[in-house]
Design a protein around this motif. Structure first.
Motif, PDB file in Angstrom:
ATOM      1  N   GLY A  45       0.807  -1.216   0.000  1.00 55.11           N
ATOM      2  CA  GLY A  45       0.000   0.000   0.000  1.00 55.11           C
ATOM      3  C   GLY A  45       0.836   1.259   0.000  1.00 55.11           C
ATOM      4  O   GLY A  45       0.324   2.356  -0.261  1.00 55.11           O
ATOM      5  N   ILE A  52      -1.965  -1.297  16.869  1.00 56.05           N
ATOM      6  CA  ILE A  52      -3.365  -1.601  16.591  1.00 56.05           C
ATOM      7  C   ILE A  52      -3.542  -3.108  16.380  1.00 56.05           C
ATOM      8  O   ILE A  52      -4.592  -3.662  16.698  1.00 56.05           O
ATOM      9  N   ASP A  53      -2.483  -3.750  15.879  1.00 52.83           N
ATOM     10  CA  ASP A  53      -2.577  -5.201  15.675  1.00 52.83           C
ATOM     11  C   ASP A  53      -3.013  -5.909  16.952  1.00 52.83           C
ATOM     12  O   ASP A  53      -3.726  -6.901  16.920  1.00 52.83           O
ATOM     13  N   LEU A 104      -5.005  -4.921  19.082  1.00 52.62           N
ATOM     14  CA  LEU A 104      -6.433  -4.746  19.351  1.00 52.62           C
ATOM     15  C   LEU A 104      -7.286  -5.561  18.387  1.00 52.62           C
ATOM     16  O   LEU A 104      -8.503  -5.657  18.548  1.00 52.62           O
ATOM     17  N   ALA A 105      -6.606  -6.132  17.386  1.00 51.11           N
ATOM     18  CA  ALA A 105      -7.368  -6.707  16.281  1.00 51.11           C
ATOM     19  C   ALA A 105      -8.334  -7.795  16.729  1.00 51.11           C
ATOM     20  O   ALA A 105      -9.506  -7.796  16.344  1.00 51.11           O
ATOM     21  N   ALA A 128     -11.232  -6.310  18.462  1.00 46.47           N
ATOM     22  CA  ALA A 128     -12.043  -5.500  17.559  1.00 46.47           C
ATOM     23  C   ALA A 128     -12.803  -6.378  16.565  1.00 46.47           C
ATOM     24  O   ALA A 128     -13.977  -6.149  16.281  1.00 46.47           O
ATOM     25  N   LEU A 129     -12.118  -7.409  16.068  1.00 45.54           N
ATOM     26  CA  LEU A 129     -12.788  -8.308  15.120  1.00 45.54           C
ATOM     27  C   LEU A 129     -13.949  -9.040  15.787  1.00 45.54           C
ATOM     28  O   LEU A 129     -14.990  -9.277  15.169  1.00 45.54           O
ATOM     29  N   ARG A 178     -17.205  -7.064  15.637  1.00 41.33           N
ATOM     30  CA  ARG A 178     -17.880  -6.733  14.379  1.00 41.33           C
ATOM     31  C   ARG A 178     -19.331  -7.203  14.425  1.00 41.33           C
ATOM     32  O   ARG A 178     -19.618  -8.318  14.842  1.00 41.33           O
ATOM     33  N   ASP A 193     -18.707  -4.389   7.958  1.00 34.25           N
ATOM     34  CA  ASP A 193     -17.405  -4.011   8.497  1.00 34.25           C
ATOM     35  C   ASP A 193     -17.509  -3.245   9.809  1.00 34.25           C
ATOM     36  O   ASP A 193     -16.501  -2.922  10.421  1.00 34.25           O
ATOM     37  N   MET A 208     -17.861  -1.982  13.516  1.00 36.38           N
ATOM     38  CA  MET A 208     -17.449  -2.499  14.814  1.00 36.38           C
ATOM     39  C   MET A 208     -18.408  -1.950  15.862  1.00 36.38           C
ATOM     40  O   MET A 208     -18.671  -0.751  15.918  1.00 36.38           O
ATOM     41  N   MET A 237     -19.167  -0.846  19.380  1.00 37.46           N
ATOM     42  CA  MET A 237     -18.488  -0.478  20.623  1.00 37.46           C
ATOM     43  C   MET A 237     -19.168  -1.139  21.816  1.00 37.46           C
ATOM     44  O   MET A 237     -18.537  -1.465  22.812  1.00 37.46           O
ATOM     45  N   PHE A 293     -17.858  -4.468  22.039  1.00 36.08           N
ATOM     46  CA  PHE A 293     -16.451  -4.361  22.440  1.00 36.08           C
ATOM     47  C   PHE A 293     -16.342  -4.164  23.954  1.00 36.08           C
ATOM     48  O   PHE A 293     -15.643  -4.899  24.645  1.00 36.08           O
ATOM     49  N   PHE A 294     -17.053  -3.188  24.468  1.00 34.10           N
ATOM     50  CA  PHE A 294     -16.955  -2.894  25.899  1.00 34.10           C
ATOM     51  C   PHE A 294     -17.636  -3.962  26.749  1.00 34.10           C
ATOM     52  O   PHE A 294     -17.312  -4.138  27.919  1.00 34.10           O
ATOM     53  N   ALA A 295     -18.609  -4.644  26.151  1.00 29.40           N
ATOM     54  CA  ALA A 295     -19.337  -5.643  26.931  1.00 29.40           C
ATOM     55  C   ALA A 295     -18.496  -6.886  27.218  1.00 29.40           C
ATOM     56  O   ALA A 295     -18.924  -7.743  27.975  1.00 29.40           O
ATOM     57  N   TYR A 322     -13.298  -6.715  24.713  1.00 27.28           N
ATOM     58  CA  TYR A 322     -12.017  -6.076  25.047  1.00 27.28           C
ATOM     59  C   TYR A 322     -11.131  -6.964  25.912  1.00 27.28           C
ATOM     60  O   TYR A 322      -9.919  -6.776  25.982  1.00 27.28           O
TER      61      TYR A 322
END
Lengths: 412, 344
Positions: free
Chosen positions: B42, B108-109, B111-112, B115-116, B119, B123, B125, B127, B130-132, B135
């Motif tokens: 990239g 960030i990796d 967190l992947a 974060a995944l 989803r 695509d 995400m 939150m 995530f928080f529930a 994480y």
């Protein structure tokens, strides 16, 4: 200065003198599900006037710029012809990825966690500039640009000790003639999603509290972690002769600076407070004073189970029996732990306390801890003239720093 | 200022000691090649001089979690230099550490996975998800990897040194400044020996994204080729180094940093030149990061001091006059220069 209690020194000091807390339930993002949901948050949009750099600058820069504007209103740099003699030394650590950045990155991440950089870089939602604006040198660098300061720029990144170390390094630059003026301080935009998450995961934050305002309780037996706060403070350092020649209002004097490494554990202070003692003694010696001369200590006072008794022990080792007569208080009980900005904010509040003859309180003092048995100026501010003070900062990771500060009255 | 340099330790993609790095550079070797370890397509045809070419699996290694690869590199060169200078005999409170640390990004990796797992359709995400609980898939030591100062704290632990411990971020001028601050600490007496070190950031997607948006003025080609590496120097007052019979590799004679305006490097050079009584118009000899090891950022100045001293050792001067060299470090619109002198 800007803190959760006010957009300037005066407002912050008055609120703290009244014993008010700036800790609230978070509003910037929804922390539902996390074990902690409070912080000493700043409503940046309400308190800080917009600036052309806001679109691409970090929240760290917004806080820093706001504090710097106040500082420079009292000590303008306009008349200084040789801009190379103006240095900038700022404590902080940059910013962490924002929610949008993480969202966008995850969108281009496969099931194995690999990021498709081609897709990411061509995604209109991907803000390339964010990667630069988060870097720890960016905010100090842009501040230097705004001030047209062309001397050394020092981004000091020693976590909780950074603000104090920045002032200390500024002092050294002035003493050694490397700069005529040093714009110094610290900024902390910690209440971002990923930083908050990080400290929550680490288990360092207070999780048990009856109300947000009572969560930060340094030296109290029921303390159980720190509360994250945001803020910034900027000070202008000059030689006394230079400040007088330029007709400055002198707020006080940086008399001495000491720093040390614990060399013990990354996550714990040395149990005998060796590093803290070394930094405090070095600051006093650097000032050409003795412990007998110190009237007050602005404590690091984080409200964690380990810091507070260890700092108490440090005071006892430095002051001996006199430790019981030296008032100590923690600003963090009201504005939380502002990490990279803490040393600068607390140093500035210490100078203001000396100017006003007021000792700021440590609030939420309810249950005595037998290991924390000194005078923490509990719950109420105290009128008491004081002219020499220490301001402690002990970093997560083992960096310790201490400033010895003197009142303006003492200079006169 | 005449501060003795009594040890140096180096890691670059061309080798693990200053002599070897110098020989490789002199032989025209280059460690620059296609970026490895992640898909960098990239960013176009970007090349780099990497040390760490494989993604690290840090699940069970607290050291990796706490320090990350460049923190561990810093630790390694600091330990090597400390041993070479025999600093173990010093009172630990008298040994300071001044570090310039390349960008420590929150990976960030890491967190992947969380974060995944968050989803929810397409695509996006969630939150809330995530928080529930998602994480909790993030490693508990992840936050430490975001702190720039942790490596310096770990070095203090590993070497049992308790003096000044200051960390500066995060580019070439910080590398110059860390060495100068160390020298000033010696002059002031707050330390009797100083480890002055610098390390680059890791070549990572974040690092390349930053370089892709490079706001610095166009410079030599080597600035555009990121490298990984760093070095540690031991600085002592000359009289004290001689009194204890320490091997003196060279001297730090002066230095300066400047910021903003036109050519801050030249202003720094002028100021540094004045310190040693040399006209800024007289070229003294300049060392950038050689293209073969890439641009090392915060790790560049210490590395180039060590490599230049190695060069002088490899090619002794015929003259009784000590050679003098300049080391330049550049940063985000700032620049710095160190002046070093051969030990003869």
């Amino acid at each position: 200065m800007i803190t959760a209690l006010g957009a300037d020194l005066h407002t912050t000091f008055e609120a703290m003198q009244a014993g008010r807390s700036g800790v609230r339930r978070l509003t910037r993002f929804d922390p539902t599900g996390l074990p902690v949901d409070i912080g000493a948050e700043i409503d940046v949009d309400a308190l800080i006037a917009p600036h052309a750099l806001d679109e691409h600058g970090s929240s760290e820069l917004r806080l820093l710029r706001h504090a710097a504007e106040q500082a420079l209103a009292g000590a303008p740099l306009d008349g200084i012809e040789d801009r190379g003699r103006i240095a900038v030394a700022i404590g902080g650590h940059g910013c962490t990825p924002g929610v949008q950045s993480i969202h966008t990155t995850i969108k281009h991440t496969d099931a194995d966690g690999h990021v498709d950089m081609t897709g990411l870089r061509t995604d209109p939602a991907f803000d390339t500039l964010e990667w630069v604006s988060r870097s720890p040198e960016t905010a100090p660098t842009l501040l230097a640009h705004l001030l047209d300061a062309r001397g050394p720029v020092l981004p000091v990144v020693s976590a909780c000790a950074a603000g104090t170390q920045a002032i200390g390094e500024g002092l050294r630059m002035i003493r050694e003639g490397r700069a005529d003026v040093v714009v110094t301080g610290g900024a902390e935009p910690l209440l971002s999603y990923s930083y908050y998450l990080g400290f929550a995961i680490l288990g360092a934050l207070s999780r048990r509290y009856s109300s947000p305002e009572t969560a930060s309780r340094p030296f109290d037996r029921r303390r159980n972690g720190f509360v994250i706060g945001e803020g910034a403070a900027v000070l202008v350092l000059e030689t006394l002769a230079g400040a007088r020649a330029r007709g400055r209002k002198i707020l006080g004097e940086v008399l001495g600076y000491g720093d040390s490494a614990d060399g013990y554990r990354i996550t714990d202070m040395h149990p005998e407070a060796d590093g803290a003692v070394q930094a405090m003694q070095a600051a006093i010696a650097d000032a050409g004073l003795t412990p007998q001369d110190v009237d007050y200590v602005n404590a690091h006072g984080t409200s964690t189970p380990i810091n507070d008794p260890t700092e108490t022990l440090a005071c006892k080792r430095v002051f001996g029996e006199r430790a019981y007569q030296v008032p100590i208080s923690s600003n963090k009980s009201m504005i939380g732990h502002t990490i990279g900005a803490a040393g600068a904010i607390e140093g500035f509040l210490t100078l203001e306390g000396m100017r006003r003859g007021i000792l700021l309180p440590t609030i939420n003092q309810e249950a005595k801890d037998r290991r924390c048995d000194l005078d923490y100026v509990p719950n109420e501010a105290r009128e008491q003239p004081h002219h020499v003070a220490l301001s402690n900062s002990f970093g997560f990771g083992g960096q310790n720093a201490c400033l010895c500060l003197g009142s303006a009255e003492r200079i006169a | 200022m005449r501060v003795a340099i009594t040890a140096a330790a180096v890691r670059t993609a061309l080798g693990d000691d200053a002599d070897r790095v110098w020989r490789a550079i002199a032989a025209g070797e280059s460690a620059v090649g296609p970026v490895q370890g992640f898909d960098a397509s990239g960013f176009g045809d970007v090349q780099a001089a990497q040390i760490w070419t494989e993604p690290e699996t840090a699940e069970d290694d607290p050291a990796l979690r706490i320090l990350g690869p460049h923190g561990r590199l810093l630790d390694a060169v600091a330990m090597e230099a400390h041993a070479a200078a025999g600093l173990a005999s010093f009172t630990r409170e008298h040994v300071g550490l001044f570090v310039a640390m390349g960008m420590v990004d929150s990976p960030i990796d890491d967190l992947a996975a969380a974060a995944l797992a968050s989803r929810e359709g397409g695509d996006a995400m969630s939150m809330k998800t995530f928080f529930a609980g998602a994480y909790r898939q993030i490693h508990p030591l992840w936050p430490l990897s975001m702190l720039n100062n942790v490596a310096a704290g770990q070095i203090a632990i590993d070497l049992d040194i308790r003096g000044d411990n200051v960390v500066l971020a995060s580019d070439g001028d910080a590398g110059v400044r860390a060495i100068l601050e160390g020298a000033y600490a010696l002059e002031e007496g707050s330390a009797r020996a100083v480890l002055a070190a610098g390390v680059s950031g890791r070549v990572s997607p974040a690092h390349l994204a930053r370089l892709a948006l490079d706001v610095r003025l166009p410079g030599p080609a080597c600035f555009e080729t990121p490298g990984e590496g760093g070095a540690a120097l031991v600085l002592e007052r000359e009289d004290e180094a001689r009194a204890r019979g320490a091997p003196i590799l060279g001297f730090l004679r002066g230095g300066s940093t400047a910021f903003g305006g036109e050519a801050p490097e030249l202003r720094a050079a002028r100021s540094a030149g004045e310190q040693v009584g040399r006209s800024p118009d007289v070229p003294i000899g300049v060392q950038f990061s050689p293209p073969g090891i890439g641009y090392l950022g915060a790790g560049g100045p210490a590395t180039m001091v060590a490599v230049t001293l190695a060069e002088w050792r490899a090619h002794p001067s015929d003259s009784s006059e000590a050679r003098v060299g300049n080391i330049i470090g550049t940063g985000l619109d700032g620049g710095g220069m160190l002046i070093i002198e051969e030990a003869v």
